[in-house]
Scaffold this motif. Sequence first.
Motif, PDB file in Angstrom:
ATOM      1  N   GLU A 106       0.821  -1.215   0.000  1.00 50.05           N
ATOM      2  CA  GLU A 106       0.000   0.000   0.000  1.00 50.05           C
ATOM      3  C   GLU A 106       0.849   1.256   0.000  1.00 50.05           C
ATOM      4  N   SER A 107       2.101   1.132   0.490  1.00 55.23           N
ATOM      5  CA  SER A 107       2.962   2.311   0.606  1.00 55.23           C
ATOM      6  C   SER A 107       3.661   2.691  -0.699  1.00 55.23           C
ATOM      7  N   ILE A 108       3.616   1.826  -1.703  1.00 54.62           N
ATOM      8  CA  ILE A 108       4.313   2.096  -2.973  1.00 54.62           C
ATOM      9  C   ILE A 108       3.501   3.092  -3.799  1.00 54.62           C
ATOM     10  N   THR A 109       4.128   4.224  -4.134  1.00 53.23           N
ATOM     11  CA  THR A 109       3.401   5.286  -4.831  1.00 53.23           C
ATOM     12  C   THR A 109       4.014   5.679  -6.174  1.00 53.23           C
ATOM     13  N   ASP A 110       5.060   4.995  -6.616  1.00 53.87           N
ATOM     14  CA  ASP A 110       5.693   5.355  -7.894  1.00 53.87           C
ATOM     15  C   ASP A 110       4.697   5.197  -9.045  1.00 53.87           C
ATOM     16  N   THR A 111       4.650   6.185  -9.920  1.00 55.16           N
ATOM     17  CA  THR A 111       3.750   6.105 -11.079  1.00 55.16           C
ATOM     18  C   THR A 111       4.338   5.245 -12.192  1.00 55.16           C
ATOM     19  N   ASP A 112       5.669   5.175 -12.268  1.00 53.98           N
ATOM     20  CA  ASP A 112       6.351   4.326 -13.244  1.00 53.98           C
ATOM     21  C   ASP A 112       6.237   2.879 -12.770  1.00 53.98           C
ATOM     22  N   ALA A 113       5.612   2.031 -13.555  1.00 47.99           N
ATOM     23  CA  ALA A 113       5.385   0.642 -13.146  1.00 47.99           C
ATOM     24  C   ALA A 113       6.692  -0.094 -12.877  1.00 47.99           C
ATOM     25  N   ARG A 114       7.726   0.211 -13.636  1.00 49.91           N
ATOM     26  CA  ARG A 114       9.015  -0.450 -13.432  1.00 49.91           C
ATOM     27  C   ARG A 114       9.591  -0.107 -12.063  1.00 49.91           C
ATOM     28  N   LEU A 115       9.557   1.197 -11.737  1.00 49.41           N
ATOM     29  CA  LEU A 115      10.040   1.647 -10.436  1.00 49.41           C
ATOM     30  C   LEU A 115       9.194   1.077  -9.300  1.00 49.41           C
ATOM     31  N   ALA A 116       7.885   1.078  -9.517  1.00 45.92           N
ATOM     32  CA  ALA A 116       6.984   0.574  -8.483  1.00 45.92           C
ATOM     33  C   ALA A 116       7.254  -0.903  -8.198  1.00 45.92           C
ATOM     34  N   LEU A 117       7.429  -1.695  -9.259  1.00 45.33           N
ATOM     35  CA  LEU A 117       7.675  -3.117  -9.070  1.00 45.33           C
ATOM     36  C   LEU A 117       9.033  -3.349  -8.406  1.00 45.33           C
ATOM     37  N   ALA A 118      10.043  -2.595  -8.838  1.00 47.94           N
ATOM     38  CA  ALA A 118      11.374  -2.740  -8.255  1.00 47.94           C
ATOM     39  C   ALA A 118      11.362  -2.358  -6.773  1.00 47.94           C
ATOM     40  N   ARG A 119      10.705  -1.263  -6.455  1.00 43.99           N
ATOM     41  CA  ARG A 119      10.664  -0.817  -5.055  1.00 43.99           C
ATOM     42  C   ARG A 119       9.865  -1.795  -4.195  1.00 43.99           C
ATOM     43  N   LEU A 120       8.770  -2.289  -4.744  1.00 47.50           N
ATOM     44  CA  LEU A 120       7.961  -3.257  -4.019  1.00 47.50           C
ATOM     45  C   LEU A 120       8.777  -4.523  -3.736  1.00 47.50           C
ATOM     46  N   ALA A 121       9.485  -5.012  -4.754  1.00 48.70           N
ATOM     47  CA  ALA A 121      10.306  -6.210  -4.569  1.00 48.70           C
ATOM     48  C   ALA A 121      11.381  -5.984  -3.521  1.00 48.70           C
ATOM     49  N   ALA A 122      12.021  -4.810  -3.555  1.00 45.67           N
ATOM     50  CA  ALA A 122      13.092  -4.515  -2.598  1.00 45.67           C
ATOM     51  C   ALA A 122      12.565  -4.448  -1.173  1.00 45.67           C
ATOM     52  N   ARG A 123      11.446  -3.760  -0.986  1.00 40.57           N
ATOM     53  CA  ARG A 123      10.909  -3.601   0.374  1.00 40.57           C
ATOM     54  C   ARG A 123      10.354  -4.911   0.923  1.00 40.57           C
ATOM     55  N   LEU A 124       9.736  -5.687   0.060  1.00 46.34           N
ATOM     56  CA  LEU A 124       9.236  -6.991   0.504  1.00 46.34           C
ATOM     57  C   LEU A 124      10.405  -7.902   0.867  1.00 46.34           C
ATOM     58  N   TRP A 125      11.473  -7.843   0.075  1.00 50.11           N
ATOM     59  CA  TRP A 125      12.638  -8.649   0.377  1.00 50.11           C
ATOM     60  C   TRP A 125      13.232  -8.252   1.722  1.00 50.11           C
ATOM     61  N   GLN A 126      13.363  -6.936   1.960  1.00 50.37           N
ATOM     62  CA  GLN A 126      13.930  -6.472   3.228  1.00 50.37           C
ATOM     63  C   GLN A 126      13.115  -6.971   4.408  1.00 50.37           C
ATOM     64  N   GLU A 127      11.798  -6.951   4.263  1.00 45.30           N
ATOM     65  CA  GLU A 127      10.928  -7.448   5.326  1.00 45.30           C
ATOM     66  C   GLU A 127      11.082  -8.963   5.470  1.00 45.30           C
ATOM     67  N   ALA A 128      11.066  -9.683   4.358  1.00 44.78           N
ATOM     68  CA  ALA A 128      11.174 -11.139   4.394  1.00 44.78           C
ATOM     69  C   ALA A 128      12.525 -11.585   4.936  1.00 44.78           C
ATOM     70  N   ALA A 129      13.577 -10.798   4.670  1.00 46.27           N
ATOM     71  CA  ALA A 129      14.909 -11.168   5.132  1.00 46.27           C
ATOM     72  C   ALA A 129      14.988 -11.187   6.653  1.00 46.27           C
TER      73      ALA A 129
END
Length: 205
Positions: A75-98
């Motif tokens: 819900e916190s991902i606000t990037d309008t560029d889909a590429r950036l949004a997906l990359a940021r989402l993957a990074a933040r989810l990974w940090q949490e999962a780690a």
Amino acid sequence: MPSARIPRADARTNRAGILEAARVALANDPHASVDVIARSAGLSRRTLYGHFDDRDALIRELIVTGAQRFNAIAESITDTDARLALARLAARLWQEAAHVQFAAVIALDEAHVAHTAEALAPLRHTVAALVARGQHDDSFRTDLPADVLARLIEEVARTVIARTDATSTGAADLAVRTVLSVAGLSWREADALLTTHPDISEPLA
């Protein structure tokens, strides 16, 4: 109709203690028994069963609480560029999962995958929307239907979480690049994106 009973403070404390003990015990041994978890919480087996019907019920509760954190990240991902949004989402989810990789692996195990999918419905909706947006503006591959691509991204992310050592150098970067590759970006495009936006893979404060 009488109102629902509010658990006593000590009951809430015990429940929270059980969940925390379960996280610690399962981090050391994914097959930790109810007895081990109860001892770790400083409680009797009987007290634990007063809060959870069985070990599976306890694990389902861990999955739900973890899913809430993942859904909040989505819900916190606000990037309008889909590429950036997906990359940021993957990074933040990974940090949490780690931080709780053992819980993520348990949640993604086949025995719990249906319950996990239900708990992560908001996150899955976010991924599906990102894929549709990226396909619409030609940022992502269009040779696959949006729902198939979204599912493929989920499955690859699941494998990366389960098989990668979260403490290894560059693990987060690998996770992000893998997801972007599945979405259709070449390794050069992914590299350019991450070089231009180095904050994507930076640990959150």
